[in-house]
Design a protein around this motif. Structure first.
Motif, short mmCIF file in Angstrom:
data_model
loop_
_atom_site.label_atom_id
_atom_site.label_comp_id
_atom_site.label_asym_id
_atom_site.label_seq_id
_atom_site.Cartn_x
_atom_site.Cartn_y
_atom_site.Cartn_z
N SER A 146 -5.14 6.02 -20.19
CA SER A 146 -3.84 6.65 -20.15
C SER A 146 -2.85 5.95 -21.07
N GLU A 147 -2.23 6.70 -21.98
CA GLU A 147 -1.21 6.12 -22.85
C GLU A 147 -0.02 5.62 -22.02
N TYR A 148 0.27 6.31 -20.94
CA TYR A 148 1.34 5.93 -20.02
C TYR A 148 1.13 4.51 -19.52
N VAL A 149 -0.10 4.17 -19.19
CA VAL A 149 -0.43 2.83 -18.72
C VAL A 149 -0.41 1.84 -19.87
N ARG A 150 -0.99 2.21 -21.00
CA ARG A 150 -1.05 1.30 -22.14
C ARG A 150 0.35 0.95 -22.64
N ARG A 151 1.27 1.91 -22.58
CA ARG A 151 2.65 1.63 -23.01
C ARG A 151 3.28 0.56 -22.11
N ALA A 205 0.84 -1.20 0.00
CA ALA A 205 0.00 0.00 0.00
C ALA A 205 0.88 1.26 0.00
N LEU A 206 1.97 1.23 0.77
CA LEU A 206 2.87 2.38 0.83
C LEU A 206 3.54 2.63 -0.52
N LEU A 207 3.95 1.56 -1.20
CA LEU A 207 4.56 1.72 -2.52
C LEU A 207 3.57 2.35 -3.49
N ALA A 208 2.31 1.97 -3.38
CA ALA A 208 1.29 2.58 -4.25
C ALA A 208 1.14 4.06 -3.95
N GLU A 209 1.27 4.45 -2.68
CA GLU A 209 1.17 5.86 -2.31
C GLU A 209 2.39 6.65 -2.78
N LEU A 210 3.55 5.99 -2.79
CA LEU A 210 4.78 6.67 -3.18
C LEU A 210 4.97 6.76 -4.69
N HIS A 246 -7.54 1.48 -9.84
CA HIS A 246 -7.17 2.64 -9.05
C HIS A 246 -7.37 3.93 -9.86
N PRO A 247 -7.81 5.00 -9.24
CA PRO A 247 -8.04 6.25 -10.00
C PRO A 247 -6.76 6.92 -10.48
N ASN A 248 -5.61 6.61 -9.88
CA ASN A 248 -4.36 7.25 -10.25
C ASN A 248 -3.64 6.42 -11.30
N GLU A 249 -3.27 7.05 -12.43
CA GLU A 249 -2.63 6.32 -13.52
C GLU A 249 -1.27 5.75 -13.12
N HIS A 250 -0.59 6.39 -12.20
CA HIS A 250 0.72 5.91 -11.77
C HIS A 250 0.59 4.58 -11.03
N VAL A 251 -0.46 4.43 -10.26
CA VAL A 251 -0.69 3.18 -9.54
C VAL A 251 -1.11 2.08 -10.52
N ARG A 252 -1.97 2.43 -11.48
CA ARG A 252 -2.36 1.43 -12.48
C ARG A 252 -1.14 0.98 -13.28
N ARG A 253 -0.28 1.93 -13.64
CA ARG A 253 0.93 1.56 -14.37
C ARG A 253 1.82 0.66 -13.51
#
Length: 361
Positions: A186-191, A105-110, A141-148
């Motif tokens: 998000s293209e960031y996630v799709r990549r 969970a912490l890694l997802a927050e960071l 997750h609503p944040n693209e960084h977490v989905r990636r």
């Protein structure tokens, strides 16, 4: 790359942590600045992470300090790589399930501040089934960084990262993540999904081909892009199913006038080459045109690598002149050696022609 984590970054990290957890003795963090210069980026990360572990001592103390520091916008960038590594080290040392789960969970927050894709690998090594059960939930997750992170952190051959053998042995375990994210907004996630699938194709091509065919049926531009990127290595290898999915069917072609501007190339340099491709069949042809370079290895043998050139469509009897340029320079990922190299043209997975040239160091 080494200077991404330099003395200035460590000072900013120290200040953010000292403000977030003033009761912790952070002096050792500042002291690492004097030891950074000869170290690689990975070495610098490990040095700072080790000091963080010593200063904090337990996972609960680390989780509290790092979460508090997230309130500071300066707590970001490459200085967070040692933060994520320290959190994982302390969670694994704790040995308990609550610490393991909270570390994820912490890694997802960071990860929105700096990707946690490298640190997460050791949690996957420790218990990949438990980790994947949690990671799969991040696909919504609503944040693209977490989905990636769900896709990137579980890649079989993630660059710079430690291998997780069980991810290779259980290839299908990450497929639900890719299924959920292949058409992400998000293209960031799709990549990341495409790179993950391309990784999987190295040892589980049929699994990827089946998934790609399923994704292709959605008909969305995002999914089409992911499929094309996912199959890029299989297409270069001439895999017939991958070629067919991309619309490249067997074709009758001829390659003529294959030549290079020079027979001897000085390193560093660029090899310019050209040729004419002709559709010799009686039906229109869509062609994936690539080329293979046969590199000389240290022991004198050769190893090839295929590169993308272009895609062309030709009517029966139609010819098209094509030109390519391939650079040669020493890189950390490829060491060049003097000797007789070769280049071949590849069309829809079939090799045509061969030219040889000398590489001079």
């Amino acid at each position: 790359m080494d200077d991404l984590l330099g003395p200035n970054e460590v000072k900013v990290l120290h200040d953010a942590l000292a403000s977030a957890a003033p009761g912790v003795k952070w002096g050792g963090v500042l002291a690492t600045r004097a030891r950074l210069e000869p170290l690689s980026l990975r070495g610098r990360t490990d040095a700072v992470a080790s000091v963080l572990v010593d200063a904090l001592g337990t996972y609960p103390a680390a989780a509290t300090a790092f979460r508090s520091a997230l309130e500071d916008p300066t707590f970001t960038g490459w200085a967070l790589w040692p933060v994520t590594e320290a959190a994982v080290t302390l969670a694994l040392a704790d040995g308990g399930t609550p610490a393991f789960d909270d570390a994820l969970a912490l890694l997802a927050e960071l990860t929105p501040r700096l990707t946690s894709e490298f640190a997460i690998r050791r949690l996957l090594q420790a218990d990949h089934e438990r980790a994947l059960d949690i990671i799969r939930t991040w696909t919504a997750h609503p944040n693209e960084h977490v989905r990636r992170l769900a896709s990137e952190g579980t890649r079989p051959y993630l660059p710079w990262a430690v291998r997780v053998p069980l991810l290779l042995a259980t290839s299908g375990a990450t497929l639900p993540i890719l299924d959920a994210l292949h058409n992400d907004e998000s293209e960031y996630v799709r990549r990341s999904v495409a790179n993950h699938a391309n990784d999987l194709a190295r040892h589980a091509p049929e699994l990827v081909l089946t998934a790609a065919a399923r994704w292709q049926q959605t008909g969305t531009p995002g999914a089409a892009w992911v499929v094309r990127r996912s199959l890029r290595t299989l297409v270069k290898k001439g895999h017939p199913v991958a070629l067919e999915l991309m619309g490249f069917t067997p074709a009758e072609v001829g390659i003529t006038e294959l030549r290079a501007e020079t027979a001897a190339l000085q390193l560093p340099g660029v090899l310019a080459f050209d040729f004419v491709v002709t559709n010799t069949g009686d039906a229109p042809a869509r062609l994936s045109v690539d080329y293979a370079v046969h590199y000389v290895k240290a022991n004198g043998s050769t190893a090839e690598k295929v590169f993308k050139l272009t895609t062309v469509s030709l009517e029966p009897g139609e010819s098209r002149p094509l030109r390519g340029r391939h650079g040669f320079r020493q890189m950390t990922t490829r060491r060049h050696y003097a000797g007789a190299h070769a280049l071949e043209v590849q069309v829809n997975g079939v090799r045509h022609g061969r030219l040889e040239f000398e590489l001079v160091l």
